[in-house]
Design an enzyme around this catalytic site. Structure first.
Site, PDB file in Angstrom:
ATOM      1  N   SER A 136       0.868  -1.174   0.000  1.00 13.44           N
ATOM      2  CA  SER A 136       0.000   0.000   0.000  1.00 13.44           C
ATOM      3  C   SER A 136       0.906   1.225   0.000  1.00 13.44           C
ATOM      4  CB  SER A 136      -0.864  -0.048   1.264  1.00 13.44           C
ATOM      5  OG  SER A 136      -1.585   1.141   1.426  1.00 13.44           O
ATOM      6  N   LYS A 162      -1.187  -0.929  -4.240  1.00 15.56           N
ATOM      7  CA  LYS A 162      -2.376  -0.116  -3.985  1.00 15.56           C
ATOM      8  C   LYS A 162      -1.927   1.327  -3.785  1.00 15.56           C
ATOM      9  CE  LYS A 162      -4.752   0.259   0.471  1.00 15.56           C
ATOM     10  NZ  LYS A 162      -5.610  -0.451   1.429  1.00 15.56           N
ATOM     11  N   LYS A 164      -2.919   5.203  -2.642  1.00 12.67           N
ATOM     12  CA  LYS A 164      -3.878   6.057  -1.938  1.00 12.67           C
ATOM     13  C   LYS A 164      -4.251   7.201  -2.879  1.00 12.67           C
ATOM     14  CE  LYS A 164      -3.996   3.994   2.084  1.00 12.67           C
ATOM     15  NZ  LYS A 164      -5.233   3.472   2.685  1.00 12.67           N
ATOM     16  N   ASP A 189      -7.233   3.377  -3.246  1.00 15.43           N
ATOM     17  CA  ASP A 189      -7.960   3.449  -1.973  1.00 15.43           C
ATOM     18  C   ASP A 189      -8.146   4.915  -1.598  1.00 15.43           C
ATOM     19  OD1 ASP A 189      -9.036   3.137   0.547  1.00 15.43           O
ATOM     20  OD2 ASP A 189      -7.289   2.127   1.425  1.00 15.43           O
ATOM     21  N   GLU A 216     -11.211   1.193  -3.743  1.00 18.65           N
ATOM     22  CA  GLU A 216     -11.529   0.928  -2.342  1.00 18.65           C
ATOM     23  C   GLU A 216     -12.105   2.176  -1.661  1.00 18.65           C
ATOM     24  OE1 GLU A 216      -8.170  -0.869  -0.380  1.00 18.65           O
ATOM     25  OE2 GLU A 216      -9.009  -0.561   1.612  1.00 18.65           O
ATOM     26  N   ASP A 241     -13.957  -1.083   2.829  1.00 23.19           N
ATOM     27  CA  ASP A 241     -13.040  -1.236   3.965  1.00 23.19           C
ATOM     28  C   ASP A 241     -13.739  -0.647   5.197  1.00 23.19           C
ATOM     29  OD1 ASP A 241     -11.023  -0.946   5.880  1.00 23.19           O
ATOM     30  OD2 ASP A 241      -9.569   0.009   4.577  1.00 23.19           O
ATOM     31  N   LYS A 265     -10.242  -6.626   7.668  1.00 25.69           N
ATOM     32  CA  LYS A 265      -9.192  -6.266   8.620  1.00 25.69           C
ATOM     33  C   LYS A 265      -9.559  -6.876   9.954  1.00 25.69           C
ATOM     34  CE  LYS A 265      -7.523  -2.041   6.520  1.00 25.69           C
ATOM     35  NZ  LYS A 265      -7.522  -0.575   6.525  1.00 25.69           N
ATOM     36  N   GLY A 293      -4.410  -4.070   6.025  1.00 26.34           N
ATOM     37  CA  GLY A 293      -3.516  -3.843   7.155  1.00 26.34           C
ATOM     38  C   GLY A 293      -3.689  -2.468   7.759  1.00 26.34           C
TER      39      GLY A 293
HETATM   40  O1  OSB Z   1      -7.223   2.069   4.327  1.00 24.81           O
HETATM   41  O2  OSB Z   1      -6.106   0.281   4.180  1.00 24.81           O
HETATM   42  C1  OSB Z   1      -6.253   1.408   4.663  1.00 24.81           C
HETATM   43  C2  OSB Z   1      -3.207   2.173   6.853  1.00 24.81           C
HETATM   44  C3  OSB Z   1      -3.799   2.920   7.850  1.00 24.81           C
HETATM   45  C4  OSB Z   1      -5.146   3.200   7.769  1.00 24.81           C
HETATM   46  C5  OSB Z   1      -5.910   2.722   6.708  1.00 24.81           C
HETATM   47  C6  OSB Z   1      -5.326   1.953   5.711  1.00 24.81           C
HETATM   48  C7  OSB Z   1      -3.943   1.721   5.767  1.00 24.81           C
HETATM   49  C8  OSB Z   1      -3.208   0.997   4.741  1.00 24.81           C
HETATM   50  C9  OSB Z   1      -1.976   0.259   5.205  1.00 24.81           C
HETATM   51  O3  OSB Z   1      -3.495   1.041   3.576  1.00 24.81           O
HETATM   52  C10 OSB Z   1      -1.819  -1.082   4.630  1.00 24.81           C
HETATM   53  C11 OSB Z   1      -0.733  -1.857   5.332  1.00 24.81           C
HETATM   54  O4  OSB Z   1      -0.758  -2.006   6.580  1.00 24.81           O
HETATM   55  O5  OSB Z   1       0.157  -2.331   4.635  1.00 24.81           O
HETATM   56 MG    MG Z   2      -8.489   0.988   2.955  1.00 20.37          MG
END
Ligand code: OSB
Ligand code: MG
Length: 374
Positions: A136, A162, A164, A189, A216, A241, A265, A293
């Site tokens: 991510s 992924k 953001k 995401d 996402e 999510d 999660k 995660g």
């Molecule tokens: O939306 O998946 C999410 C980290 C903190 C809060 C929200 C998210 C995330 C990540 C991290 O995308 C993914 C990871 O732990 O590798």
């Molecule tokens: Mg997410």
């Protein structure tokens, strides 16, 4: 089985590379580690991976500490249990606070698997011996820095990336990454950053042209109707999510067709039992799942690897190696990915040992309670 002692540690570790999402930026994390020792001296570990601030969900490190101290530790110390579900029943009447509950659920499951002498993955019913990991990537200041991050992770062997996104940082980065990596499994995401407006819908529909695996959480967590309306206009599957904190939310998603992929999660759903139930329901409905995660330290990361071994986790999970995040993790050995693959451990419980000295060196607050004290 009875838990005789619980220790709680507030642990902070710096991130190797700062992480920016649509809602915030972070350079280090503070999570709570739960150590539960049973009357035979067997130890189970859990992690409360709540973000410090209430921008992902309503919980914070401070609320998790309060709920743990006032409710979860006393419940854990006073419940007699055989299956982890029986332990979790001790806090069933507590509404919300899923991250806090998840830390105790993981500790209970670890303890259960260690007492049985089997890996946590097997205890959960997992069948995979290895898990495909994705990475991510946060929002970067420039497209070049983002492309540099993507190239670095692809070279490390990760097969899924992924990105953001946020209003104003969406089409451009997606177009650039797609142009540089035509065949790569890419998804985006938004962490709920888009308003349910004609303008946003047009941007999200434009993303359909880039062959993304999923989009996402484009809209606010509670807005299932907006997600359903958007899904009806997209070829790209929507993945939920933040919207899904319990199985009732998952049923709403399935009934409304508000999403076609599920990010499970362990933290967001309140623990391993709930995560497994969501997996079962999604699998019966033919909806693919993957494990998301929260930048977990090694304890939570190991729990994510274990749940990802269940057969319905057919998409790459956010279980990248510890080294992407932390120079030195709280477990030994650290979780490692080779060619984007993480091996499911075969040792009992979580399958890693906690480096208690390192935990203590990075701890700012502790709680230590025994059954005799509650
Ligand atoms: O939306 O998946 C999410 C980290 C903190 C809060 C929200 C998210 C995330 C990540 C991290 O995308 C993914 C990871 O732990 O590798
Ligand atoms: Mg997410």
């Amino acid at each position: 089985m009875r838990i005789d002692r619980v220790r709680l540690f507030e642990v902070s570790l710096p991130l190797v590379h700062g992480f920016v999402t649509s809602s915030h930026r972070k350079t280090g994390l503070t999570h709570l580690l739960v150590e539960a020792t049973d009357t035979d001296g067997i130890v189970g570990w859990g992690e409360i991976a709540s973000p410090a601030d209430p921008y992902y969900g309503p919980e914070t490190t401070a609320t998790a500490w309060t709920i743990a101290e006032r409710y979860l530790v006393p419940a854990a110390l006073s419940t007699s249990w055989e299956a982890p579900q029986d332990l979790e029943a001790g806090w069933r009447r507590i509404r919300g606070h899923e991250f806090a509950k998840a830390g105790f659920s993981i500790a209970g499951w670890d303890l259960h698997a260690r007492a049985a002498g089997i890996p946590l993955a097997a205890d959960l019913g997992g069948t995979r011996t290895e898990v495909v990991a994705g990475v991510s990537l946060g929002i970067e200041s420039t497209l070049d820095e983002l492309l540099d991050q993507v190239t670095r992770q692809v070279q490390a062997g990760y097969a899924r990336v992924k990105l953001k996104i946020a209003p104003g940082w969406d089409i451009e980065p997606v177009r650039a990454v797609r142009a540089a990596h035509p065949g790569l499994d890419v998804h985006v995401d938004a962490n709920g950053a888009y308003a349910d407006s004609a303008e946003s819908t047009a941007v999200l529909r434009a993303l359909d042209a880039y062959d993304l695996t999923m989009i996402e959480q484009p809209y606010a967590p509670r807005d299932f109707v907006a997600h359903a309306r958007l899904q009806a206009q997209l070829d790209t599957p929507i993945c939920l999510d933040e919207s899904i904190v319990d199985v009732a939310d998952l049923r709403t998603m399935l009934t409304l067709d508000a999403g076609r992929v599920l990010n499970i999660k362990v933290s967001r759903m309140g623990g391993l039992t709930a995560a497994r139930r969501a997996h079962d329901i999604a699998r019966d409905a033919g909806v693919p799942v993957w494990c998301g995660g929260m930048h977990e330290f090694g304890v939570g990361r190991a729990a994510n690897v274990a749940i990802s071994s269940l057969p319905g986790f057919t998409l790459p999970s956010d279980v990248s190696g510890s080294d992407k995040y932390y120079a030195r993790d709280v477990i030994v050995p650290a979780v490692t990915a080779h060619g984007g693959i993480v091996q499911v451990p075969t040792a009992p419980g979580l399958g890693y040992e906690v480096d208690v000295d390192w935990v203590l060196q990075n701890t700012s607050r502790t709680l230590d309670l025994t059954a005799a004290a509650v």
